[in-house]
Structures are given as structure tokens and as C-alpha cells.
Enzyme design. Structure first.
Site, PDB file in Angstrom:
ATOM      1  CB  ILE A 236      -0.905   0.102   1.254  1.00  0.00           C
ATOM      2  CG1 ILE A 236      -1.731  -1.175   1.463  1.00  0.00           C
ATOM      3  CG2 ILE A 236      -1.828   1.319   1.137  1.00  0.00           C
ATOM      4  CD1 ILE A 236      -2.645  -1.124   2.706  1.00  0.00           C
ATOM      5  CG  ASP A 237       3.268   4.694  -2.302  1.00  0.00           C
ATOM      6  OD1 ASP A 237       4.112   4.739  -1.397  1.00  0.00           O
ATOM      7  OD2 ASP A 237       3.062   5.645  -3.087  1.00  0.00           O
TER       8      ASP A 237
ATOM      9  CG  ASP B 224       8.331   4.667  -1.395  1.00  0.00           C
ATOM     10  OD1 ASP B 224       7.254   4.281  -0.935  1.00  0.00           O
ATOM     11  OD2 ASP B 224       9.346   4.897  -0.687  1.00  0.00           O
TER      12      ASP B 224
HETATM   13  C1  IPD Z   1       4.775   6.930   1.664  1.00  0.00           C
HETATM   14  C2  IPD Z   1       4.073   7.606   0.534  1.00  0.00           C
HETATM   15  C3  IPD Z   1       4.097   9.105   0.714  1.00  0.00           C
HETATM   16  C4  IPD Z   1       5.498   9.631   0.860  1.00  0.00           C
HETATM   17  C5  IPD Z   1       6.202   8.906   1.987  1.00  0.00           C
HETATM   18  C6  IPD Z   1       6.186   7.405   1.740  1.00  0.00           C
HETATM   19  P1  IPD Z   1       3.890   4.494   2.405  1.00  0.00           P
HETATM   20  O1  IPD Z   1       4.770   5.529   1.482  1.00  0.00           O
HETATM   21  O2  IPD Z   1       4.659   7.306  -0.719  1.00  0.00           O
HETATM   22  O3  IPD Z   1       3.545   9.757  -0.403  1.00  0.00           O
HETATM   23  O4  IPD Z   1       5.449  11.007   1.127  1.00  0.00           O
HETATM   24  O5  IPD Z   1       7.529   9.388   2.030  1.00  0.00           O
HETATM   25  O6  IPD Z   1       6.823   6.754   2.801  1.00  0.00           O
HETATM   26  O7  IPD Z   1       4.572   4.456   3.726  1.00  0.00           O
HETATM   27  O8  IPD Z   1       2.504   5.014   2.466  1.00  0.00           O
HETATM   28  O9  IPD Z   1       4.063   3.239   1.656  1.00  0.00           O
HETATM   29 CA    CA Z   2       5.514   3.777  -0.039  1.00  0.00          CA
HETATM   30 CA    CA Z   3       3.714   1.068   1.895  1.00  0.00          CA
END
Ligand code: IPD
Ligand code: CA
Ligand code: CA
Ligand code: CA
Length: 278
Positions: A100-101, A225
Site C-alpha cells: 500500500i503506497d 516507492d
Molecule cells: C509513503 C508515501 C508518501 C510519501 C512517503 C512514503 P507508504 O509511502 O509514498 O507519499 O510522502 O515518504 O513513505 O509508507 O505510504 O508506503
Molecule cells: Ca511507499
Molecule cells: Ca507502503
């Protein structure tokens, strides 16, 4: 499509992202057990972990000899993340997965999160899939074969001026990266049309590939990511480097991704704002 023998990587990745996406959507608002990782800004739920297990099982059932790197299987913190990425640089085939991003969005019911699945071959990303289950948008790229959304080839934006560009960025969870990123936001906010920070780096990258934004940058991200989204952008004609302008590799954490036309000017602005990170 990428095939080895009769195994089709792309179809398996799309089906897996689709199943995982449907599942997380069905759990949104029904999850429990929210924990924090690096700080109170950095959340994880049982759905992140369950989704990663589901993706891992599906992919490794089809490709048992492949390696797997998923966010929830790596210890928390930048050192562990750098080490984990180092360890897969040479791997023949490795799946790089963010289940889940946009977990914070998922937790709050803010409808902007995604599943990100990339396949790398000896350190080079050859397949990228980012799926947004809320809007049912499956972004797919294969190295050398273009990037697609709903079967249509995606086109990068044609903006060549920062002043008419819509950009994306994020609020990194690491405090010093956040402070540095805010300098970039401050310096750029009156030079570009506007800046969006919607909480899923993978979806921001997919939006650059689809021409909905002209550029995206963020500090202290991780391979899971960026990997799939970076290929989407390259295959739709854009450019991906680190914030210092060095070519994209799996170990890049400070990413700059654009339509190519504004890349240099955006990079210059980040340099002069001292916002490229470390
Ligand atoms: C996050 C998301 C977010 C970004 C953070 C990430 P996650 O990933 O991509 O947009 O600003 O730096 O860590 O933790 O929701 O998988
Ligand atoms: Ca992420
Ligand atoms: Ca994640
Ligand atoms: Ca996370």
C-alpha cells in the site's frame, strides 16, 4: 510481454496488483491495529502486512526462483532499507513491492493510495505496475515497450516552462528530509503553476507518466516507492534521476522525475534552494 518459457511476467503482475488492490479497497475503513514505524507520521496496519504476504505468495507461486523485496519485510529505517536494496542489486530477477503506497490516506479513508509492483533484472527495472484500486487505474510499463493506462499509450506532458507546470512532491517521514523538502516547496511555489502533495509517491510518478503532472520530486523515498513509477515515466518519454541529476538506479532515494522538458530547470531550482538532500 515479458515471458520466460510460457510464463508471462506482465500478466501475473497485473493480476496480482488487481487482486491486492481490490482487497485493500475492501478493507479501507475496516482495518484495525494501526501501529507507528519511524514516527507518528509513519503508519502501518495489518492490511499492509497481509497485502504484502498475498502479493509475495502469488508472485512466488508463479516464479519460485525469483527474489522478493517488499516494504513490510524490511526492518524500519534508512540503513536497513539501503542494505536491503544493496542485497538485491545483483539478483537475477527480483520483485520490488509496496503493498500500500499511501498508508496514511488508506487509514483516513482519503481515496488516494496504490499498489506498486516492479520486476528488476540484475538491478534494472524491466516491468512496472502501479494500481489505484479506488479509481480502477492500472498503469503498466514494460522496458522498451511503452507505458499504458487502460490499454492506451500514455503521453508525458508537453510543458516546457516551470511557470505552467503542475508538480507533485511529498512530506517525507524523516524530520531532516522534511525540513529540506519544505525548502524546495517554498522556493518553487511561486515559480510553478502549483504543487500537489497527495500522499502516494507511486501514484504521483504514475501521474507524471500520464501527463497529469509535469514533474515530481521527493526526498528519502525507498526503492519500493519509486521502481515501478520510474519505469512508467521512462517508457512514456520522461526523465528520472536523483535530485542531483544522477541517473536513476534502484538505490536512489531522493528522486526527481519529470517530462524531461523541465528537468534541468527544476533541478537547478532545487540546487539553489539547497533542497536536493544528502
Ligand atoms: C509513503 C508515501 C508518501 C510519501 C512517503 C512514503 P507508504 O509511502 O509514498 O507519499 O510522502 O515518504 O513513505 O509508507 O505510504 O508506503
Ligand atoms: Ca511507499
Ligand atoms: Ca507502503
Ligand atoms: Ca510505509
Amino acid at each position: 510481454m515479458y515471458t520466460v518459457g510460457r510464463k508471462n511476467y506482465t500478466v501475473v503482475a497485473i493480476n496480482t496488483a488487481s487482486k491486492a488492490g481490490e482487497w485493500i479497497k475492501s478493507r479501507c475503513g475496516k482495518h484495525s491495529n494501526i501501529k507507528t514505524k519511524l514516527s507518528s507520521h509513519d503508519l502501518v496496519t495489518e492490511v499492509d502486512k497481509g497485502c504484502e504476504t498475498m502479493i509475495r505468495n502469488l508472485l512466488l507461486t508463479y516464479f519460485p526462483d525469483h527474489s522478493f523485496l517488499g516494504e513490510e519485510g524490511v526492518e524500519v529505517g534508512p540503513e536497513a532499507s539501503v542494505k536491503a536494496v544493496d542485497s538485491i542489486q545483483e539478483a537475477e530477477y527480483v520483485w520490488i513491492v509496496d503493498p500500500i503506497d499511501g498508508t496514511t490516506n488508506f487509514v483516513h479513508g482519503f481515496p488516494f493510495y496504490s499498489v506498486s509492483i516492479a520486476l528488476a533484472h540484475k538491478g534494472e527495472v524491466i516491468l512496472g505496475v502501479v494500481y489505484d484500486p479506488v479509481h480502477d487505474e492500472m498503469f503498466v510499463a514494460e522496458k522498451g515497450k511503452g507505458a499504458y493506462l487502460r490499454g492506451q499509450k500514455m503521453e508525458i506532458s508537453k510543458e516546457n516552462e516551470l511557470s505552467s507546470s503542475l508538480l507533485g512532491t511529498g512530506f517525507p517521514v524523516q524530520q531532516n528530509a522534511l525540513t529540506t523538502n519544505l525548502k524546495g516547496i517554498q522556493a518553487l511555489s511561486n515559480k510553478v503553476r502549483n504543487i500537489r502533495t497527495t500522499g502516494s509517491a507511486a501514484l504521483h510518478l504514475a501521474y507524471v507518466a500520464a501527463g497529469r503532472m509535469s514533474g515530481f520530486w521527493e526526498l528519502e523515498l525507498n526503492a519500493w516507492d519509486i521502481a515501478a513509477g520510474a519505469l512508467l515515466i521512462k517508457e512514456s518519454g520522461g526523465e528520472v534521476t536523483d535530485t542531483k541529476g544522477e541517473p536513476y538506479q534502484l538505490c536512489v532515494r531522493n528522486v526527481l522525475a519529470t517530462n524531461g522538458l523541465i528537468h534541468q530547470s527544476l533541478q537547478k531550482e532545487l540546487v539553489s534552494a539547497e533542497a536536493t538532500g544528502f
